[in-house]
Design an enzyme around this catalytic site. Structure first.
Site, PDB file in Angstrom:
ATOM      1  N   SER A 184       0.282  -0.788  -0.118  1.00  0.00           N
ATOM      2  CA  SER A 184      -0.083  -0.104   0.193  1.00  0.00           C
ATOM      3  C   SER A 184       0.984   1.116  -0.304  1.00  0.00           C
ATOM      4  O   SER A 184       0.407   2.311   0.137  1.00  0.00           O
ATOM      5  CB  SER A 184      -0.744   0.003   1.084  1.00  0.00           C
ATOM      6  OG  SER A 184      -0.224   0.005   2.262  1.00  0.00           O
TER       7      SER A 184
ATOM      8  N   THR B 133      -1.681   4.128   3.739  1.00  0.00           N
ATOM      9  CA  THR B 133      -0.203   4.951   4.250  1.00  0.00           C
ATOM     10  C   THR B 133       0.053   4.974   5.384  1.00  0.00           C
ATOM     11  O   THR B 133       0.212   4.466   6.364  1.00  0.00           O
ATOM     12  CB  THR B 133      -1.152   6.379   4.332  1.00  0.00           C
ATOM     13  OG1 THR B 133      -2.598   6.661   3.644  1.00  0.00           O
ATOM     14  CG2 THR B 133      -0.372   7.467   4.506  1.00  0.00           C
TER      15      THR B 133
ATOM     16  N   THR C  88       2.135   7.336   0.413  1.00  0.00           N
ATOM     17  CA  THR C  88       1.191   6.066  -0.406  1.00  0.00           C
ATOM     18  C   THR C  88       1.214   6.280  -1.853  1.00  0.00           C
ATOM     19  O   THR C  88       1.632   6.715  -2.448  1.00  0.00           O
ATOM     20  CB  THR C  88      -0.192   6.714   0.672  1.00  0.00           C
ATOM     21  OG1 THR C  88      -1.396   5.397  -0.051  1.00  0.00           O
ATOM     22  CG2 THR C  88      -0.729   7.702  -0.451  1.00  0.00           C
TER      23      THR C  88
ATOM     24  N   ARG D  25      -7.039   9.497  -9.602  1.00  0.00           N
ATOM     25  CA  ARG D  25      -7.382  10.011  -8.261  1.00  0.00           C
ATOM     26  C   ARG D  25      -6.293  10.005  -7.240  1.00  0.00           C
ATOM     27  O   ARG D  25      -5.084  10.044  -7.067  1.00  0.00           O
ATOM     28  CB  ARG D  25      -8.108   8.678  -8.057  1.00  0.00           C
ATOM     29  CG  ARG D  25      -8.495   9.042  -5.873  1.00  0.00           C
ATOM     30  CD  ARG D  25      -7.563   8.151  -5.401  1.00  0.00           C
ATOM     31  NE  ARG D  25      -8.030   8.271  -3.396  1.00  0.00           N
ATOM     32  CZ  ARG D  25      -8.006   7.875  -2.745  1.00  0.00           C
ATOM     33  NH1 ARG D  25      -6.887   7.814  -2.727  1.00  0.00           N
ATOM     34  NH2 ARG D  25      -8.134   8.080  -1.410  1.00  0.00           N
ATOM     35  N   VAL D  26      -6.409  11.103  -6.906  1.00  0.00           N
ATOM     36  CA  VAL D  26      -5.492  11.719  -5.359  1.00  0.00           C
ATOM     37  C   VAL D  26      -6.108  11.822  -4.394  1.00  0.00           C
ATOM     38  O   VAL D  26      -7.341  12.409  -4.011  1.00  0.00           O
ATOM     39  CB  VAL D  26      -5.330  13.034  -5.676  1.00  0.00           C
ATOM     40  CG1 VAL D  26      -4.030  13.585  -4.194  1.00  0.00           C
ATOM     41  CG2 VAL D  26      -4.138  13.082  -6.706  1.00  0.00           C
ATOM     42  N   GLY D  27      -6.095  11.531  -3.230  1.00  0.00           N
ATOM     43  CA  GLY D  27      -6.433  11.212  -1.622  1.00  0.00           C
ATOM     44  C   GLY D  27      -5.687  12.145  -0.664  1.00  0.00           C
ATOM     45  O   GLY D  27      -5.585  13.261  -1.210  1.00  0.00           O
ATOM     46  N   ASP D  28      -5.900  12.217   0.592  1.00  0.00           N
ATOM     47  CA  ASP D  28      -5.978  13.240   1.308  1.00  0.00           C
ATOM     48  C   ASP D  28      -4.289  13.133   1.730  1.00  0.00           C
ATOM     49  O   ASP D  28      -3.554  13.460   1.870  1.00  0.00           O
ATOM     50  CB  ASP D  28      -6.105  12.840   2.680  1.00  0.00           C
ATOM     51  CG  ASP D  28      -5.729  11.518   3.341  1.00  0.00           C
ATOM     52  OD1 ASP D  28      -6.085  10.074   2.840  1.00  0.00           O
ATOM     53  OD2 ASP D  28      -5.497  11.327   4.400  1.00  0.00           O
TER      54      ASP D  28
ATOM     55  N   THR E 111      -4.760   7.903   8.309  1.00  0.00           N
ATOM     56  CA  THR E 111      -4.712   7.469   7.321  1.00  0.00           C
ATOM     57  C   THR E 111      -5.909   7.361   7.175  1.00  0.00           C
ATOM     58  O   THR E 111      -6.570   6.951   7.477  1.00  0.00           O
ATOM     59  CB  THR E 111      -4.034   6.437   8.070  1.00  0.00           C
ATOM     60  OG1 THR E 111      -4.002   5.072   7.346  1.00  0.00           O
ATOM     61  CG2 THR E 111      -4.133   5.622   8.651  1.00  0.00           C
ATOM     62  N   GLY E 112      -6.102   5.833   6.721  1.00  0.00           N
ATOM     63  CA  GLY E 112      -7.692   5.598   5.249  1.00  0.00           C
ATOM     64  C   GLY E 112      -8.692   6.070   4.688  1.00  0.00           C
ATOM     65  O   GLY E 112      -7.490   6.550   3.693  1.00  0.00           O
ATOM     66  N   GLN E 113      -9.670   6.842   4.207  1.00  0.00           N
ATOM     67  CA  GLN E 113      -9.398   6.947   3.440  1.00  0.00           C
ATOM     68  C   GLN E 113      -9.995   8.776   3.503  1.00  0.00           C
ATOM     69  O   GLN E 113     -10.792   9.464   3.850  1.00  0.00           O
ATOM     70  CB  GLN E 113     -11.405   6.992   3.140  1.00  0.00           C
ATOM     71  CG  GLN E 113     -12.353   6.822   2.317  1.00  0.00           C
ATOM     72  CD  GLN E 113     -13.564   6.226   1.501  1.00  0.00           C
ATOM     73  OE1 GLN E 113     -13.873   4.558   2.075  1.00  0.00           O
ATOM     74  NE2 GLN E 113     -13.908   6.936   0.817  1.00  0.00           N
ATOM     75  N   GLY E 114      -9.148   8.541   2.030  1.00  0.00           N
ATOM     76  CA  GLY E 114      -8.504  10.492   1.728  1.00  0.00           C
ATOM     77  C   GLY E 114      -9.801  11.057   1.832  1.00  0.00           C
ATOM     78  O   GLY E 114      -9.628  12.468   2.541  1.00  0.00           O
TER      79      GLY E 114
END
Length: 329
Positions: free
Chosen positions: A85, A187, A205, A215-218, A238-241
């Protein structure tokens, strides 16, 4: 008579001393106790943070800077193909491309970030180069890749045979339903305080497995995946950004610490706010995992998550430990 002269002489000397330095006598005889800071210290997300912390703490224990410690610490995880990950060996997006996100922040609010970076093994070091060698704070996609090459980074295929096999198996159904604490375990965020009391943080991450390309998260977003305020403390997520971005989660945690909350209480409040928004949007919170960790200027730590399964690692002069995250639901 002799004793009287001696008394007057000593009194005159004492009076002169107080006039010249009125705080000196108080400082010697009435010194107030000061709180001993827990430093150096490093804290990071998930169980792979234990080994990453060892790398970071070795730098900190020798008087090194927190910025160097967090960069080197998370690179250990970026380099490990068995960690699916983060970095090299990370699970690809739905098109089979491994895209990496990372950011870094130091005690002076210097920041650097890269997003949707392909074919470069250590995005955290590219993020640091953005911070130190450009007038910008974020580079993305092809621009980030070209910049990395210009700084001496080497192009490398990041898709390992194991990750490619999993991706091809996923293609049979192409169902995008991330599994909490497995695919969402995506992450490594690390924050550290060095012997000077200075804070820095890093977050890196490969993002959600089988996400849409681009797609880009936090994780590469300062104030979402990572935030450092050298007067107050630092936090990472961490987790769903997508859920962290909605609340500027790590900035929120730090601001709650500014208001006087402990790192633990600040993380808990941030998760509660996220849960409220999830429920307002009529989403099932059981499908989501969010975790925060935080460190304040006294070296106090905290961590909290939405549901069971998150853990984080802490190392200081007393040793190393892996802490199961307290959870809300």
């Amino acid at each position: 008579m002799s004793n009287r002269r001696k008394f007057l002489k000593n009194s005159a000397i004492a009076s002169t001393t107080l006039l010249l330095n009125p705080f000196d006598l108080f400082a010697k005889n009435n010194s107030l106790p000061t709180k001993k800071l827990n430093q150096p210290i490093v804290i990071s997300t998930w169980d792979f943070g234990v080994e990453a912390n060892k790398v970071a703490f070795e730098i900190l224990s020798k008087g090194g800077k927190s910025l160097d410690a967090v960069e080197k610490g998370v690179r250990l995880v970026e380099d490990d193909p068995n960690e699916r990950s983060v970095g090299f060996g990370g699970r690809p997006d739905r098109d089979g491309k491994v895209t990496l996100d990372a950011c870094i922040m130091d005690e002076n609010a210097n920041i650097g970030s890269v997003a949707c970076l392909e074919n470069i093994k250590n995005p955290i070091s590219v993020a640091r180069a953005v911070m130190e060698k450009t007038p910008h704070v974020m580079l993305v996609s092809e621009g980030a890749f070209q910049f990395a090459l210009s700084q001496g980074f080497k192009k490398q295929n990041l898709l390992t045979p194991e990750s490619e096999k999993e991706w091809k198996e996923w293609l049979k159904t192409s169902q995008y339903k991330p599994i909490v604490n497995i695919e969402n375990h995506d992450t490594i965020g690390m924050i550290a305080m060095d012997k000077n009391g200075d804070l820095s943080g890093a977050c890196t991450t490969s993002g959600m497995a089988y996400k849409m390309h681009g797609r880009v998260g936090d994780s590469p977003i300062i104030g979402a995946g990572l935030f450092v305020d050298n007067e107050i403390g630092a936090a990472t997520a961490t987790g769903q950004g997508e859920e962290v971005i909605r609340t500027c989660g790590t900035h929120l945690v730090v601001e709650l610490m500014r208001q006087g909350k402990s790192p633990q209480d600040a993380c808990e409040e941030a998760v509660k706010r996220i849960l409220k928004l999830v429920l307002n949007r009529k989403k099932n919170p059981k499908d989501i995992q969010i975790g925060f960790i935080a460190l304040n200027k006294n070296g106090e730590t905290g961590g909290f998550c939405l549901q069971k399964g998150f853990n984080y690692a802490v190392q200081d002069q007393s040793g190393s430990k892996l802490i199961p995250g307290k959870f809300l639901i």
